[in-house]
Design an enzyme around this catalytic site. Structure first.
Site, PDB file in Angstrom:
ATOM      1  N   GLY A  22       0.808  -1.219   0.000  1.00 24.57           N
ATOM      2  CA  GLY A  22       0.000   0.000   0.000  1.00 24.57           C
ATOM      3  C   GLY A  22       0.836   1.261   0.000  1.00 24.57           C
ATOM      4  O   GLY A  22       1.678   1.446  -0.861  1.00 24.57           O
ATOM      5  N   LYS A  25       5.893   1.612   4.040  1.00 25.02           N
ATOM      6  CA  LYS A  25       6.942   0.590   4.067  1.00 25.02           C
ATOM      7  C   LYS A  25       7.141   0.262   5.549  1.00 25.02           C
ATOM      8  O   LYS A  25       7.078   1.152   6.389  1.00 25.02           O
ATOM      9  CB  LYS A  25       8.210   1.210   3.485  1.00 25.02           C
ATOM     10  CG  LYS A  25       9.437   0.358   3.619  1.00 25.02           C
ATOM     11  CD  LYS A  25      10.606   0.978   2.903  1.00 25.02           C
ATOM     12  CE  LYS A  25      10.486   0.728   1.420  1.00 25.02           C
ATOM     13  NZ  LYS A  25      11.723   1.048   0.699  1.00 25.02           N
ATOM     14  N   LYS A  41       6.736   2.049  10.650  1.00 25.15           N
ATOM     15  CA  LYS A  41       5.964   2.267   9.419  1.00 25.15           C
ATOM     16  C   LYS A  41       6.435   3.589   8.837  1.00 25.15           C
ATOM     17  O   LYS A  41       6.381   4.622   9.512  1.00 25.15           O
ATOM     18  CB  LYS A  41       4.475   2.383   9.787  1.00 25.15           C
ATOM     19  CG  LYS A  41       3.629   1.249   9.264  1.00 25.15           C
ATOM     20  CD  LYS A  41       2.224   1.382   9.759  1.00 25.15           C
ATOM     21  CE  LYS A  41       1.230   1.020   8.702  1.00 25.15           C
ATOM     22  NZ  LYS A  41      -0.115   0.858   9.231  1.00 25.15           N
ATOM     23  N   ASP A 133     -11.437  -3.722   9.089  1.00 25.87           N
ATOM     24  CA  ASP A 133     -10.543  -4.443   8.167  1.00 25.87           C
ATOM     25  C   ASP A 133      -9.950  -5.664   8.878  1.00 25.87           C
ATOM     26  O   ASP A 133      -8.742  -5.913   8.822  1.00 25.87           O
ATOM     27  CB  ASP A 133      -9.452  -3.506   7.639  1.00 25.87           C
ATOM     28  CG  ASP A 133      -8.841  -4.000   6.315  1.00 25.87           C
ATOM     29  OD1 ASP A 133      -9.425  -4.932   5.709  1.00 25.87           O
ATOM     30  OD2 ASP A 133      -7.801  -3.467   5.907  1.00 25.87           O
TER      31      ASP A 133
END
Ligand code: 6BB
Length: 654
Positions: A22, A25, A41, A133
């Site tokens: 997405g 990284k 992140k 999610d």
């Protein structure tokens, strides 16, 4: 760019990349003061575009959620161009990989995990949030084999409370509730229960209840709500699945009832406890004492600083100290001047070189061949006791220099501070970073690393040849090669041939919507694209320049312990296994780059977008002494990846 990493590198030592999906990284790192491992992140604000609110949502939610089964947020660093989110380290990786490695879980093991999932979700709901999610890729396994829920980027906190309806269609289609995919207004907690039903089914069966390569067919299956019941499911498992996978949300079981459901109570005889065991209202005396001594402050002022919960260096140091304490380690911060930690690496061995592209530190580019060495320089400002000083000692922390095969993690990015000197009037410390990659890899003698195109005849190329090939490719890319839609940058990934990949059907719905609306966050700008092409070229050339210093490569593949993401083979020779897989990859339309015994693989969509990235590493296992294939997904749909890797391994005679 360097300045963006300044604050991060003051507190953390970056290690290898473990995820590139997405818009973020994910890298592993080590917190300098506690020597605890963390996950970082890394997001680029410009490339985030319309996804920026998702990051803000995630940060806000994680600041408000503190629970034993939710991944801990330690630190948020925002710079002009980057956002770094420092999170709890979960060396067990994704629950998804665990399920597929075991095919499916027993009732008993599924129950242990599912109780933790219900606990986390009940807590999330109690705080007014819906996760939206829930899937096995968003549950990580920590060092104690406990689950931690991640990725709150799609979560919602309705203003009027969780009983208020939501309208945004988001999450992954295979896990999405029927009311959600129909575009109806829905209740977040009810939709989460459906996803948990799909998740429990995946735990107990090893495949999805509703699955299809075609998204519309998948939606029809979900709306019908009919799924197969494999013969191994116990009657109570069938009962609980049926109660969760009710198409009518009003007929679906609630979290409250799930807590004490007979299936969840079996062997436990107590309902799931969802209350937090990490109340932020309580501060740990020992951690406060250590921090106050270290920072030369009173305990009272230290306590009030920590209580601010700013998710800054103070929060990070406190929470990581607490983590140490909870794992029986000494509640100790390591000062930068402690000599006992000076590693054996002599200072003279460390290089000093200026003007190096800082992106290299960020991108331990998966498509770089051979033994590559980056020299990175960063500028660190003086910052009391938290600042990194010249002590090389502190760079040998966290076991990053030793073989970390236990966790199946390659420490490919070693960083050492080379020198320190006060340079300018602002009293800035210049610290040379020596980031090396590749020196853990074994280079099979006969096989020079290759950048290989699918459909092309196998050819062996040297890194120098690669640079020439890439130069040419760059020029032609200027006209033809699609821009990486994830980064809007033409990376080295764009330089190998495109391949068709299996159609993804479980990516996030919001992505589909964004694309349908033509509002991809990565707007294509001609000038910018050209600039990134040039940067990409410079970067590639820098990275493809072989190291002048010969690194001693061991003979043979890396020796690791058998673990769940390693498939054993019947072959005795690692090179043969490697060759077998190399033969098969092009037939499955997988591009790859060989780096020693590791094959860095990826697939692309018909439009050239990288849809999947994963690694296959041939390794030597002990007891029994067999050759194994370690697999690691970096990006892409988990179930498509599962099928592809299964297909590759079954098609190769290993
Ligand atoms: C996280 C993590 C935490 O990772 C690609 C995406 C924390 C990951 C981890 C690991 C394996 C080994 C060691 C550590 C919060 N958000 C995302 C996170 C996302 C990646 C998971 C793996 N697949 N520890 N680790 F996953």
């Amino acid at each position: 760019m360097a300045v963006d990493y300044e604050e991060l590198l003051k507190h953390y030592e970056l290690q290898e990349t473990i995820g590139a999906g997405g818009f973020a990284k994910v890298k592993l790192a080590c917190h300098i003061l506690t020597r605890e491992k963390v996950a970082v992140k890394i997001m680029d604000k410009e490339s985030l575009g319309t996804d920026l609110p998702r990051v803000q949502t995630e940060i806000e939610a994680m600041k408000n959620l503190s629970h034993q089964h939710i991944c801990r947020l330690y630190h948020v660093i925002e710079t002009a161009q980057k956002i770094f989110i420092i999170l709890e380290y979960c060396p067990g990786g994704e629950l998804f990989d665990y399920i597929i490695a075991k095919d499916r879980l027993s009732d008993e093991e599924a129950r242990i995990f599912f109780r933790q999932i219900v606990s986390a979700v009940a807590y999330v709901h109690s705080q007014g949030y819906a996760h939206r999610d829930l899937k096995p890729e968003n549950l990580l396994i920590d060092e104690d084999h406990n689950l931690k829920l991640i990725d709150f980027g799609l979560c919602a906190k309705p203003k009027g409370g969780l009983d208020y309806q939501l309208t945004t269609c988001c999450g992954s289609p295979a896990y999405a509730a029927p009311e959600l995919i129909q575009g109806k207004a829905y209740i977040g907690s009810e939709a989460d229960i459906w996803s948990m039903g799909v998740l429990l089914y995946a735990l107990l069966c090893g495949f999805l209840p509703f699955d299809d390569d075609n998204v519309m067919t998948l939606y029809r299956k979900i709306m019908r709500g009919k799924y197969n019941i494999p013969k191994w499911l116990s009657p109570t498992s069938v009962l609980v699945l049926n109660q969760m996978l009710q198409v009518d949300p009003k007929k679906r079981i609630t979290v409250k009832h799930l807590l004490s459901h007979p299936w969840l109570m079996q062997d436990y005889s107590c309902p799931v406890d969802w209350h937090t065991r990490y109340p932020i209202s309580h501060l740990d005396e020992d951690c406060i004492t250590e921090l106050s001594v270290f920072l030369k402050r009173s305990k009272k002022s230290m306590s009030s600083l920590v209580t601010e919960w700013k998710y800054d260096r103070i929060t990070a140091a406190y929470l990581l100290l607490l983590h140490k304490k909870n794992h029986g380690k000494p509640v100790r911060l390591f000062s930068c001047t402690e000599e006992q930690h000076v590693p054996s690496t002599p200072l003279g061995e460390l290089k000093t070189k200026k003007n190096v592209n800082f992106e290299s530190a960020e991108d331990d580019d998966p498509y770089v061949c051979g033994s590559v060495e980056f020299m990175d320089e960063c500028v660190l400002s003086e910052d009391s006791l938290f600042a990194v000083t010249s002590q090389v000692a502190e760079r040998a922390r966290c076991g990053s220099l030793k073989d970390s095969s236990e966790n199946n993690i390659r420490s490919s990015g070693k960083q050492k501070i080379a020198s320190k000197k006060s340079e300018n009037k602002e009293n800035i410390k210049r610290v040379k970073m020596n980031v090396k990659t590749g020196d853990h890899f074994v280079q099979p003698e006969a096989k020079t690393p290759v950048v290989k195109k699918s459909y092309e005849k196998k050819s062996l190329v040297t890194p120098k040849q690669n640079a020439d090939v890439l130069r040419k490719a760059m020029i032609s890319c200027n006209k033809e090669t699609p821009i990486n839609q994830d980064t809007n940058q033409l990376t080295s990934e764009e330089l190998t041939a495109s391949a068709f990949s299996p159609e993804r059907r479980t990516r996030s719905l919001d992505m589909d919507l964004n694309q349908a609306n033509g509002e991809s966050s990565q707007k294509k700008k001609g000038a910018k694209m050209f600039g990134s092409l040039e940067r990409g070229l410079d970067k590639m050339i820098t990275m493809l320049t072989p190291s002048k210093r010969k690194k001693p490569f061991k003979d043979g593949p890396r020796r690791i312990k058998a673990q769940y993401n390693v498939t054993t083979t019947t072959m005795l020779n690692a090179d043969e296994v490697l060759n077998e897989i190399i033969q098969v990859l092009p037939t499955k339309r997988v591009d790859f780059v060989q780096k020693g015994y590791t094959l860095k693989c990826r697939t692309r969509s018909d439009f050239g977008k990288v849809t999947m990235q994963f690694e296959l590493e041939i390794c030597q296992l002990s007891k029994p002494e067999v050759i194994g294939i370690r697999r690691q997904r970096l990006k892409g749909d988990a179930w498509v990846y599962k099928r592809l890797v299964e297909d590759i391994l079954s098609s190769s005679n290993v």
